[in-house]
Design an enzyme around this catalytic site. Structure first.
Site, PDB file in Angstrom:
ATOM      1  N   GLU A  18      40.186  23.600  27.641  1.00 49.84           N
ATOM      2  CA  GLU A  18      40.529  23.450  26.215  1.00 49.84           C
ATOM      3  C   GLU A  18      41.984  23.850  25.982  1.00 49.84           C
ATOM      4  OE1 GLU A  18      39.496  26.025  27.567  1.00 49.84           O
ATOM      5  OE2 GLU A  18      39.346  27.784  26.319  1.00 49.84           O
TER       6      GLU A  18
ATOM      7  N   ASN B  85      30.939  24.150  21.859  1.00 56.26           N
ATOM      8  CA  ASN B  85      29.985  23.614  22.846  1.00 56.26           C
ATOM      9  C   ASN B  85      28.591  24.180  22.634  1.00 56.26           C
ATOM     10  OD1 ASN B  85      31.508  21.855  24.376  1.00 56.26           O
ATOM     11  ND2 ASN B  85      32.222  23.435  25.781  1.00 56.26           N
TER      12      ASN B  85
HETATM   13  N1  LIG Z   1      33.018  19.922  26.051  1.00 56.33           N
HETATM   14  C1  LIG Z   1      33.890  20.378  26.938  1.00 56.33           C
HETATM   15  N2  LIG Z   1      34.044  21.708  27.073  1.00 56.33           N
HETATM   16  C2  LIG Z   1      34.958  22.162  27.956  1.00 56.33           C
HETATM   17  C3  LIG Z   1      35.743  21.301  28.732  1.00 56.33           C
HETATM   18  N3  LIG Z   1      36.564  22.059  29.519  1.00 56.33           N
HETATM   19  C4  LIG Z   1      36.280  23.329  29.235  1.00 56.33           C
HETATM   20  N4  LIG Z   1      35.311  23.415  28.293  1.00 56.33           N
HETATM   21  C5  LIG Z   1      34.684  24.583  27.706  1.00 56.33           C
HETATM   22  O1  LIG Z   1      35.635  25.376  27.040  1.00 56.33           O
HETATM   23  C6  LIG Z   1      35.058  26.666  26.899  1.00 56.33           C
HETATM   24  C7  LIG Z   1      36.116  27.710  27.108  1.00 56.33           C
HETATM   25  O2  LIG Z   1      35.526  28.928  26.866  1.00 56.33           O
HETATM   26  P1  LIG Z   1      36.339  30.277  26.930  1.00 56.33           P
HETATM   27  O3  LIG Z   1      37.244  30.276  28.137  1.00 56.33           O
HETATM   28  O4  LIG Z   1      35.339  31.378  26.844  1.00 56.33           O
HETATM   29  O5  LIG Z   1      37.282  30.242  25.712  1.00 56.33           O
HETATM   30  P2  LIG Z   1      36.989  30.183  24.151  1.00 56.33           P
HETATM   31  O6  LIG Z   1      35.525  30.136  23.814  1.00 56.33           O
HETATM   32  O7  LIG Z   1      37.823  29.088  23.618  1.00 56.33           O
HETATM   33  O8  LIG Z   1      37.497  31.567  23.680  1.00 56.33           O
HETATM   34  P3  LIG Z   1      38.999  32.032  23.525  1.00 56.33           P
HETATM   35  O9  LIG Z   1      39.840  31.140  24.394  1.00 56.33           O
HETATM   36  O10 LIG Z   1      39.005  33.440  24.000  1.00 56.33           O
HETATM   37  O11 LIG Z   1      39.342  31.912  22.098  1.00 56.33           O
HETATM   38  C8  LIG Z   1      33.904  26.768  27.909  1.00 56.33           C
HETATM   39  O12 LIG Z   1      32.681  26.760  27.211  1.00 56.33           O
HETATM   40  C9  LIG Z   1      34.059  25.501  28.720  1.00 56.33           C
HETATM   41  O13 LIG Z   1      32.809  24.996  29.144  1.00 56.33           O
HETATM   42  C10 LIG Z   1      35.557  19.897  28.584  1.00 56.33           C
HETATM   43  O14 LIG Z   1      36.205  19.062  29.217  1.00 56.33           O
HETATM   44  N5  LIG Z   1      34.637  19.489  27.681  1.00 56.33           N
END
Ligand SMILES: Nc1nc2c(ncn2[C@@H]2O[C@H](COP(=O)(O)OP(=O)(O)OP(=O)(O)O)[C@@H](O)[C@H]2O)c(=O)[nH]1
Length: 306
Positions: free
Chosen positions: A201, A166
């Site tokens: 995610e 993102n």
């Molecule tokens: N584009 C998009 N991003 C999403 C959505 N739902 C969640 N996210 C993003 O997913 C990201 C999850 O971040 P983190 O929980 O820090 O997890 P990560 O960066 O995958 O790190 P780790 O899980 O520790 O490997 C965040 O930036 C959320 O904004 C969605 O529906 N669309």
């Protein structure tokens, strides 16, 4: 020393609570209940209409016969009234009723789709996953009664470092990635397996009839499918991304059937451990050895890397 033979995992059959499971969902709230009941009456509505049309037709024919018997060569007003009033009225009312029922049916289908699917990925959502898993667990409990061995596994898959996607490429690309990941994982499913978007995610996978070793094999296949480069063509130009996921797996067998909450908690904790251990791996929540030697429901604190 020879390594143990790999487990032979039967191809998951499609006999369990599969796609049909969604169709058997109970009504979601009074609105859905009312429309569902209306749709169930569709058969009765059709039969009533057919009978009404038939009786109108019979009355027209009878009137015609009576008038002919009475020697009326010219068909009088009574005949044309009997023909002209009930038949169009009946057909008009019937058509309108059918139209109304069809509109309600469509509204019901739309509500159901919205209630059970994630709009971004098109996958079943958490609600649908929980419902299907409850069904599978109920089937497992049923199997216990007949001393059948019916294992069940579920996994939570959390994409690694998704925030960076993102941050680097924008939220729209992040959305496209989630959609592509959903499609890619979905394409790997076999038999009764169900993939859902758990939220953010994170994805959830139900593997009915899979014991822990078979489920772990399946997850490795999914992990390797996920590791293939993902190519997108957003407005900013073509993009190639490499993704991975941390996966927590929890399994339960018929003789140690676990509650859904316990399974989910175990999978979640195992997934968290996969994150902490470096990501891009499967962690299995192992059942602790019970005093009698039986395995209990899965618990996360002890987990194994595959
Ligand atoms: N584009 C998009 N991003 C999403 C959505 N739902 C969640 N996210 C993003 O997913 C990201 C999850 O971040 P983190 O929980 O820090 O997890 P990560 O960066 O995958 O790190 P780790 O899980 O520790 O490997 C965040 O930036 C959320 O904004 C969605 O529906 N669309």
């Amino acid at each position: 020393m020879r390594s143990p033979a790999p487990p032979v995992c039967p191809a998951p059959s499609a006999s369990g609570p599969s796609a049909e499971g969604l169709a058997r969902l109970p009504a979601l709230g009074p609105a859905l209940g009312a429309t569902a009941a209306c749709v169930r009456r569709l058969g009765v509505v059709r039969a009533t209409l057919a009978l009404a049309a038939l009786s109108s037709l019979v009355s027209v024919v009878l009137t015609w016969v009576v008038l002919r018997l009475q020697g009326h060569e010219q068909m009088g007003t009574a005949f044309w009234l009997s023909l002209g009033v009930p038949l169009p009225l009946c057909l008009g009312l019937g058509g309108w009723t059918l139209h109304l029922v069809a509109a309600l049916d469509q509204a019901h289908q739309t509500l159901r789709r919205l209630a059970l699917h994630d709009p971004l990925t098109g996958l079943p959502n958490r609600r649908a996953f929980i419902h299907r898993t409850e069904q599978a667990l109920a089937q497992q409990r049923q199997a216990t009664l007949t001393h059948e061995d019916l294992p069940l596994s579920l996994a939570l898959l959390d994409l690694d470092h998704f925030k960076a996607v993102n941050d680097r490429h924008g939220h729209a690309v992040g959305d496209a990635v989630l959609h592509e990941v959903g499609q890619r994982l979905q394409a790997q499913l076999q038999g009764d397996e169900l993939l859902a978007r758990w939220g953010g995610e994170e994805f959830a996978l139900l593997m009915p009839q899979a014991d822990v070793r078979c489920a772990a094999q399946r997850l490795d296949q999914l992990r390797s499918a996920l590791s293939q480069p993902l190519r997108l063509t957003p407005a900013g130009g073509p993009l190639e991304l490499r993704l991975s996921a941390s996966i927590g797996l929890a399994s339960t067998s018929a003789d140690a059937a676990a509650a859904l909450d316990a399974l989910l908690q175990a999978a979640d904790a195992a997934m968290y451990q996969a994150k902490q251990a470096g990501r891009d791996m499967v962690r299995v929540a192992t059942p602790p050895a019970a005093p009698g030697g039986d395995g209990g429901p899965p618990q996360a604190p002890q987990s194994a890397k595959l």
